[in-house]
Design a protein around this motif. Structure first.
Motif, mmCIF file in Angstrom:
data_model
loop_
_atom_site.group_PDB
_atom_site.id
_atom_site.type_symbol
_atom_site.label_atom_id
_atom_site.label_comp_id
_atom_site.label_asym_id
_atom_site.label_seq_id
_atom_site.Cartn_x
_atom_site.Cartn_y
_atom_site.Cartn_z
ATOM 1 N N THR A 427 1.002 -1.161 0.029
ATOM 2 C CA THR A 427 0.010 0.030 -0.066
ATOM 3 C C THR A 427 0.841 1.088 -0.033
ATOM 4 O O THR A 427 0.547 2.114 -0.807
ATOM 5 N N THR A 438 -7.969 1.604 -7.283
ATOM 6 C CA THR A 438 -8.767 0.576 -7.655
ATOM 7 C C THR A 438 -8.045 -0.486 -8.181
ATOM 8 O O THR A 438 -8.133 -1.822 -8.350
ATOM 9 N N ASN A 441 -6.692 -2.825 -5.811
ATOM 10 C CA ASN A 441 -7.528 -3.582 -5.295
ATOM 11 C C ASN A 441 -7.949 -4.968 -5.889
ATOM 12 O O ASN A 441 -8.165 -6.020 -5.622
ATOM 13 N N ARG A 444 -5.715 -7.423 -5.666
ATOM 14 C CA ARG A 444 -5.740 -8.303 -4.363
ATOM 15 C C ARG A 444 -7.011 -9.176 -4.566
ATOM 16 O O ARG A 444 -6.853 -10.209 -4.091
#
Length: 721
Positions: A427, A438, A441, A444
């Motif tokens: 992060t 976005t 994410n 992930r």
């Protein structure tokens, strides 16, 4: 560095020279070198005859003398001292040093590599950068050499003969070259630090005796760089200066950021250090991680959205042009420390995660293997830093680096505190370099989906063979896939595609099976090996290819003895329309009655008639008869969708049919591959001439394609990966 102190060392016996190396005269009768230059690698003992030539060939006055080993390191470091039979007096003295800080130091040295050999060994001026933060095996210094030789056609090491060369930083001996490193384009040498052996009491005592002074180590650090005149600055430096000027704002900010950056780089910062913006740019260009480190302190002070966009653009353009590294010094050190612990506990995790996370990328060579040794970790991180995950992203945001995607996959695969620490690290890096939240994410999400479905065990290891007709000998281009029980598959990619001999292909396949055995959820499943061949390859005895002994304790044996190995010929589906449909139908019939192809079906026409009538549902054919008929009969079986075909490669006539009886060819179909494997083992262990050489085609059908990853750029919808 005094070229008059250069030493060429040749070791061996009275009749033959066995070793050539380099050295440096540190006292009138003492030469410093690498121990392996003086030792017989088979016995470990020193060669009885050692000859030394002191001096540079172009300076003149080269002195030739004999020598003997006076000292070696008691803990086995690869360094030694030679005592010359004749004194060689050179004015001046030797100074010793120890690199400090984090910034790379310029080094130089003199040696006699094989690459510079003609009629005699030529001296080579070694020069490049010593990176204190790069640690080779056993704590050796890593030397990034500027001029580097190409690999030799005869297999000999082009750097051979450089071992023993003294390494200098600011005219201080800081190390001794002991090893070459063929990675990084053959541009790396490894050197034993002077601080590792000068503290030995025996070494200290000898230097006191021969030089009247102990070896005192001076700290050698990289000097603070100063900006060159404006006319001498590169376009890259001008672009960085132009980008930084509006971000820094007040003149005092430039000095504050420069001092903080110099401190991070491990440089000594005097109290009166007041750099200008060009000086800051010179500092940024002095270390590959300097720009990333500077951006970390800048990002923490930026509040204006325009400055944030300018900083992101600067970092993106710098990486795209190959300037600087992705990670800062702190980020790199933190990640390597985290992954080092994971590699020790789960040595197969990073290669597995990389094969899935970076499925369409050409992976660094260490990630193409089964296990990732800790010593190769830094090389992997450095290579992955230069790889991007996506290209088309919104203006003002940065592409997702491949390294961050892999980190996310590793994070979800490990449990506990390590997982959250890795995600926090990812992060912070993403925020610093301007990655849209976005995009991160989505990576992930892909990682979580991978972990959720990664328990499906490997059902088959598939080796796709293509003959290399351009090679002068028998060689094959190989592609290996891990086919899973849920229908997905993973391709084991290699850094470069080169054809392999049968033995090399066998070793490559065995490594793939070991890789599959280490997969989570595999438990006691023994993978089935399927070899994909074309029609001409159906005759190949791949099961007899021998990869050699896996270790010094287990004897060697062919692939077909180690694994259940069967052939498959998907090429036939291109020539026989409806073949795949017929395969599925025959499998669904439950094998009914196997067809034993004896004299009653000794032609393709008769065989076809039986397979279309009385044995329309047969899933298995046992081929007998002479070799000259076998190819036509075999191809007819495959074209008609028969999924299982068994024959004896050694059979010459129908009377040889009895040879296959020992494996019960018409017995239970499910156990047939295992029965074939056991018979192959009996054949390998026996010297009987009447034993069969069974070949087995087993067509399982096509596996579905793996699920696509989410590679959606922010605000732009979904794109296929």
């Amino acid at each position: 560095m005094d070229e008059r102190r250069l030493a060429l060392i040749r070791s061996g016996t009275v009749r033959q020279r066995h070793s050539t190396g380099s050295g440096y005269l540190i006292a009138p009768r003492l030469v410093l070198t690498a121990r392996h230059v003086l030792a017989d690698k088979n016995t470990g003992s020193h060669w009885p005859e050692i000859h030394v030539w002191v001096g540079h060939p172009r300076v003149g006055g080269v002195v030739s003398t004999r020598a003997e080993v006076l000292w070696t390191h008691p803990q086995g470091l690869d360094v030694a001292l030679l005592r010359l039979h004749d004194e060689v007096d050179v004015m001046g003295s030797v100074r010793w040093g120890r690199p400090v800080g984090k910034a790379p130091l310029r080094y130089e040295g003199l040696g006699f590599p094989l690459a510079s050999a003609g009629e005699d060994r030529g001296a080579e001026h070694l020069r490049g950068e010593l990176a204190p933060l790069s640690t080779g095996s056993r704590g050796l210094y890593v030397l990034d050499q500027k001029p580097a030789p190409d690999p030799r056609d005869d297999g000999r090491k082009p750097w051979g003969g450089s071992s023993g060369a003294a390494v200098f930083c600011e005219d201080h001996i800081v190390a001794v070259v002991v090893q070459d490193c063929q990675s990084y384009g053959n541009r790396r040498l490894l050197a034993c630090p002077a601080g590792a052996f000068t503290q030995d009491s025996g070494f200290d005592s000898i230097l006191r005796q021969y030089t009247d002074s102990p070896p005192r180590l001076a700290e050698i650090g990289a000097p603070l760089p100063k900006a060159p005149p404006a006319a001498e600055r590169t376009q890259t430096e001008k672009n960085i200066e132009q980008s930084l000027w509006p971000i820094l704002g007040a003149p005092g900010a430039c000095s504050a950021h420069a001092r903080a950056l110099a401190d991070q780089l491990g440089m000594r910062v005097p109290a009166d250090y007041a750099p200008s913006l060009p000086d800051l740019v010179a500092l940024v260009t002095a270390h590959p991680r300097a720009l990333a480190s500077l951006s970390g302190t800048l990002a923490a002070t930026i509040s204006d959205e325009g400055d944030r966009t300018r900083l992101t653009s600067l970092l993106s353009h710098a990486r795209a042009s190959g300037f600087g590294s992705l990670l800062s010094l702190e980020e790199h050190e933190c990640l390597v420390d985290l992954l080092r612990g994971i590699c020790k506990e789960h040595p197969t995790l990073l290669p597995r995660a990389a094969r899935e996370a970076l499925r369409y990328a050409c992976l660094p060579e260490p990630l193409s293997r089964t296990h990732l040794p800790v010593d190769d970790l830094e090389q992997v991180v450095d290579e992955l830093e230069a790889m991007a995950d996506s290209e088309h992203v919104p203006d003002g945001t940065s592409p997702v680096p491949a390294l961050l995607r892999l980190t996310e996959y590793v994070a979800v695969a490990v449990a506990g505190e390590g997982s959250s620490i890795l995600r926090d690290w990812s992060t912070r890096v993403a925020d610093r370099i301007g990655i849209h939240p976005t995009a991160l994410n989505e990576r992930r999400t892909d990682a979580r989906q991978w972990v959720a479905r990664q328990t499906s065990p490997v059902a088959r290891v598939v080796l796709d063979l293509t003959a290399d007709h351009d090679a002068p000998d028998e060689r094959y281009v190989c592609r290996v896939l891990l086919a899973r029980q849920d229908g997905t598959h993973t391709v084991l990619r290699e850094p470069e595609t080169v054809s392999k001999t049968p033995e090399e292909a066998a070793r490559h396949l065995r490594e793939a099976v070991e890789c599959a055995a280490d997969e989570p959820g595999q438990e006691h499943h023994v993978p089935w090996v399927t070899v994909l061949v074309d029609r001409q390859g159906l005759h190949l005895a791949v099961d007899e290819w021998n990869p050699g002994a896996p270790n010094e304790f287990v004897p060697e044996q062919p692939l077909g003895v180690e694994f259940r190995l069967t052939l498959s010929c998907p090429e036939m589906s291109y020539f026989a329309r409806g073949r795949d449909r017929e395969q599925r139908r025959r499998w669904a019939s439950g094998d009914q009655v196997p067809l034993v192809a004896d004299r009653n079906c000794d032609s393709p026409r008769r065989l076809t008639r039986l397979l279309q009538n009385s044995h329309r549902d047969a899933a298995r054919v046992i081929l007998h008869g002479p070799r000259d008929q076998r190819t036509q009969l075999l191809q007819a079986c495959l074209a008609l969708g028969v999924p299982v075909v068994l024959w004896d490669r050694e059979a010459n006539c129908y009377e040889d049919a009895t040879r296959l009886q020992r494996l019960d060819p018409t017995g239970p179909l499910a156990d047939l591959p295992e029965r074939v494997r056991r018979v192959r083992g009996e054949v390998f262990d026996s010297e009987e001439a009447v034993l069969p050489r069974p070949a087995l085609v087993w067509e399982e059908g096509h596996h579905s394609e793996p699920r696509s990853l989410q590679l959606r750029d922010p605000r732009k919808g979904t794109h296929a990966s």
